[in-house]
Scaffold this motif. Structure first.
Motif, PDB file in Angstrom:
ATOM      1  N   VAL A  24      10.258 -14.234   8.426  1.00 61.44           N
ATOM      2  CA  VAL A  24       9.046 -13.556   7.946  1.00 61.44           C
ATOM      3  C   VAL A  24       9.415 -12.540   6.866  1.00 61.44           C
ATOM      4  CG1 VAL A  24       7.109 -12.100   8.627  1.00 61.44           C
ATOM      5  CG2 VAL A  24       7.901 -13.912  10.149  1.00 61.44           C
ATOM      6  N   LEU A  25      10.509 -11.834   7.074  1.00 58.23           N
ATOM      7  CA  LEU A  25      10.975 -10.879   6.075  1.00 58.23           C
ATOM      8  C   LEU A  25      11.282 -11.585   4.752  1.00 58.23           C
ATOM      9  CD1 LEU A  25      11.882  -7.921   5.516  1.00 58.23           C
ATOM     10  CD2 LEU A  25      14.167  -8.663   6.190  1.00 58.23           C
ATOM     11  N   ALA A  26      11.933 -12.734   4.827  1.00 61.69           N
ATOM     12  CA  ALA A  26      12.253 -13.488   3.615  1.00 61.69           C
ATOM     13  C   ALA A  26      10.984 -13.983   2.925  1.00 61.69           C
ATOM     14  CB  ALA A  26      13.157 -14.671   3.951  1.00 61.69           C
ATOM     15  N   ALA A  27      10.010 -14.427   3.708  1.00 59.27           N
ATOM     16  CA  ALA A  27       8.762 -14.930   3.133  1.00 59.27           C
ATOM     17  C   ALA A  27       7.963 -13.830   2.448  1.00 59.27           C
ATOM     18  CB  ALA A  27       7.922 -15.584   4.219  1.00 59.27           C
ATOM     19  N   LEU A  28       8.156 -12.601   2.840  1.00 59.43           N
ATOM     20  CA  LEU A  28       7.426 -11.484   2.232  1.00 59.43           C
ATOM     21  C   LEU A  28       8.179 -10.843   1.067  1.00 59.43           C
ATOM     22  CD1 LEU A  28       6.084  -9.727   5.445  1.00 59.43           C
ATOM     23  CD2 LEU A  28       4.803 -11.169   3.855  1.00 59.43           C
ATOM     24  N   THR A  29       9.491 -10.739   1.184  1.00 62.43           N
ATOM     25  CA  THR A  29      10.237  -9.964   0.190  1.00 62.43           C
ATOM     26  C   THR A  29      10.645 -10.753  -1.051  1.00 62.43           C
ATOM     27  OG1 THR A  29      12.306 -10.372   1.374  1.00 62.43           O
ATOM     28  CG2 THR A  29      11.126  -8.316   1.865  1.00 62.43           C
ATOM     29  N   THR A  30      11.027 -12.014  -0.908  1.00 63.24           N
ATOM     30  CA  THR A  30      11.465 -12.744  -2.105  1.00 63.24           C
ATOM     31  C   THR A  30      10.332 -12.948  -3.109  1.00 63.24           C
ATOM     32  OG1 THR A  30      11.321 -14.834  -0.893  1.00 63.24           O
ATOM     33  CG2 THR A  30      13.494 -13.846  -1.115  1.00 63.24           C
ATOM     34  N   PRO A  31       9.102 -13.274  -2.688  1.00 61.44           N
ATOM     35  CA  PRO A  31       8.029 -13.339  -3.698  1.00 61.44           C
ATOM     36  C   PRO A  31       7.764 -11.983  -4.351  1.00 61.44           C
ATOM     37  CG  PRO A  31       7.329 -14.435  -1.700  1.00 61.44           C
ATOM     38  CD  PRO A  31       8.626 -13.761  -1.402  1.00 61.44           C
ATOM     39  N   TRP A  32       7.894 -10.911  -3.585  1.00 64.97           N
ATOM     40  CA  TRP A  32       7.692  -9.581  -4.160  1.00 64.97           C
ATOM     41  C   TRP A  32       8.756  -9.282  -5.208  1.00 64.97           C
ATOM     42  CZ3 TRP A  32      10.756  -5.241  -4.257  1.00 64.97           C
ATOM     43  CH2 TRP A  32      10.156  -4.115  -4.814  1.00 64.97           C
ATOM     44  N   LEU A  33      10.005  -9.636  -4.936  1.00 64.46           N
ATOM     45  CA  LEU A  33      11.079  -9.407  -5.902  1.00 64.46           C
ATOM     46  C   LEU A  33      10.842 -10.194  -7.185  1.00 64.46           C
ATOM     47  CD1 LEU A  33      14.208  -9.517  -3.571  1.00 64.46           C
ATOM     48  CD2 LEU A  33      13.310  -7.516  -4.760  1.00 64.46           C
ATOM     49  N   VAL A  34      10.404 -11.445  -7.043  1.00 69.76           N
ATOM     50  CA  VAL A  34      10.110 -12.280  -8.216  1.00 69.76           C
ATOM     51  C   VAL A  34       8.963 -11.678  -9.022  1.00 69.76           C
ATOM     52  CG1 VAL A  34       9.180 -14.523  -8.907  1.00 69.76           C
ATOM     53  CG2 VAL A  34      11.040 -14.405  -7.262  1.00 69.76           C
ATOM     54  N   SER A  35       7.930 -11.257  -8.332  1.00 65.05           N
ATOM     55  CA  SER A  35       6.777 -10.663  -9.005  1.00 65.05           C
ATOM     56  C   SER A  35       7.164  -9.376  -9.734  1.00 65.05           C
ATOM     57  CB  SER A  35       5.686 -10.385  -7.977  1.00 65.05           C
ATOM     58  OG  SER A  35       4.620  -9.704  -8.551  1.00 65.05           O
ATOM     59  N   ALA A  36       7.938  -8.537  -9.078  1.00 64.02           N
ATOM     60  CA  ALA A  36       8.361  -7.275  -9.697  1.00 64.02           C
ATOM     61  C   ALA A  36       9.247  -7.531 -10.914  1.00 64.02           C
ATOM     62  CB  ALA A  36       9.096  -6.419  -8.676  1.00 64.02           C
ATOM     63  N   ALA A  37      10.138  -8.494 -10.831  1.00 62.28           N
ATOM     64  CA  ALA A  37      11.030  -8.784 -11.959  1.00 62.28           C
ATOM     65  C   ALA A  37      10.262  -9.391 -13.133  1.00 62.28           C
ATOM     66  CB  ALA A  37      12.146  -9.725 -11.526  1.00 62.28           C
ATOM     67  N   SER A  38       9.243 -10.171 -12.845  1.00 58.43           N
ATOM     68  CA  SER A  38       8.483 -10.782 -13.940  1.00 58.43           C
ATOM     69  C   SER A  38       7.623  -9.768 -14.684  1.00 58.43           C
ATOM     70  CB  SER A  38       7.613 -11.916 -13.408  1.00 58.43           C
ATOM     71  OG  SER A  38       6.602 -11.407 -12.572  1.00 58.43           O
ATOM     72  N   ARG A  39       7.360  -8.626 -14.084  1.00 58.28           N
ATOM     73  CA  ARG A  39       6.578  -7.585 -14.753  1.00 58.28           C
ATOM     74  C   ARG A  39       7.443  -6.675 -15.625  1.00 58.28           C
ATOM     75  NH1 ARG A  39       3.668  -5.309  -9.651  1.00 58.28           N
ATOM     76  NH2 ARG A  39       5.370  -6.428  -8.759  1.00 58.28           N
TER      77      ARG A  39
END
Length: 147
Positions: free
Chosen positions: A47-62
């Motif tokens: 669950v932690l992986a499912a929540l954090t990796t998309p957030w990291l991708v989103s933050a890096a793309s901004r």
């Protein structure tokens, strides 16, 4: 902070999260660390992986260029695979069951979907700018027609 510093920080976060998820993947409800409830696997880190990796991708793309979003995802996947297969002391950290597939799937697939959405929006925006009336007026002149 500069874009490079933020990208390094997000990549470092991806490594730390991958290590945390790898080392806590074998958790079981066996009474050792967690309460004893039938000695079943308890992969809460999925669950932690499912929540954090998309957030990291989103933050890096901004950070600027949208393609930078793939950096944390690639770092996370490489960390999971390298440390999982050739772990500390050449031990195999990845467990040979469904939990490993869950970790890889729930960590990489949502992040890849977020990355695809970000890159798709960037491509759509680029096409809109190319086809806008203002871009047509200020763009290069059309090729001359044959006589």
């Amino acid at each position: 902070m500069t874009t490079t510093a933020w990208l390094v920080l997000l990549s470092f976060d991806a490594v730390l999260l991958a290590l945390l998820e790898l080392f806590f993947l074998p958790l079981r409800l066996d009474g050792t660390l967690l309460p004893r409830i039938g000695d079943v696997p308890f992969p809460v880190v999925v669950v932690l992986a499912a929540l954090t990796t998309p957030w990291l991708v989103s933050a890096a793309s901004r950070l600027g260029e949208r393609r930078l979003g793939m950096v944390p995802l690639v770092v996370w996947v490489l960390t999971v695979l390298v440390v999982g297969i050739a772990g500390p002391g050449h031990d195999h950290v990845l467990v040979a069951d469904l939990r490993t597939l869950l970790l890889l799937g729930c960590g990489a697939i949502p992040a890849a979907l977020v990355l695809g959405g970000v890159l798709g929006r960037a491509a759509r925006d680029r096409e809109r700018r190319k086809s806008s009336p203002q871009a047509k007026r200020t763009g290069p002149s059309p090729t001359p027609t044959r006589r």
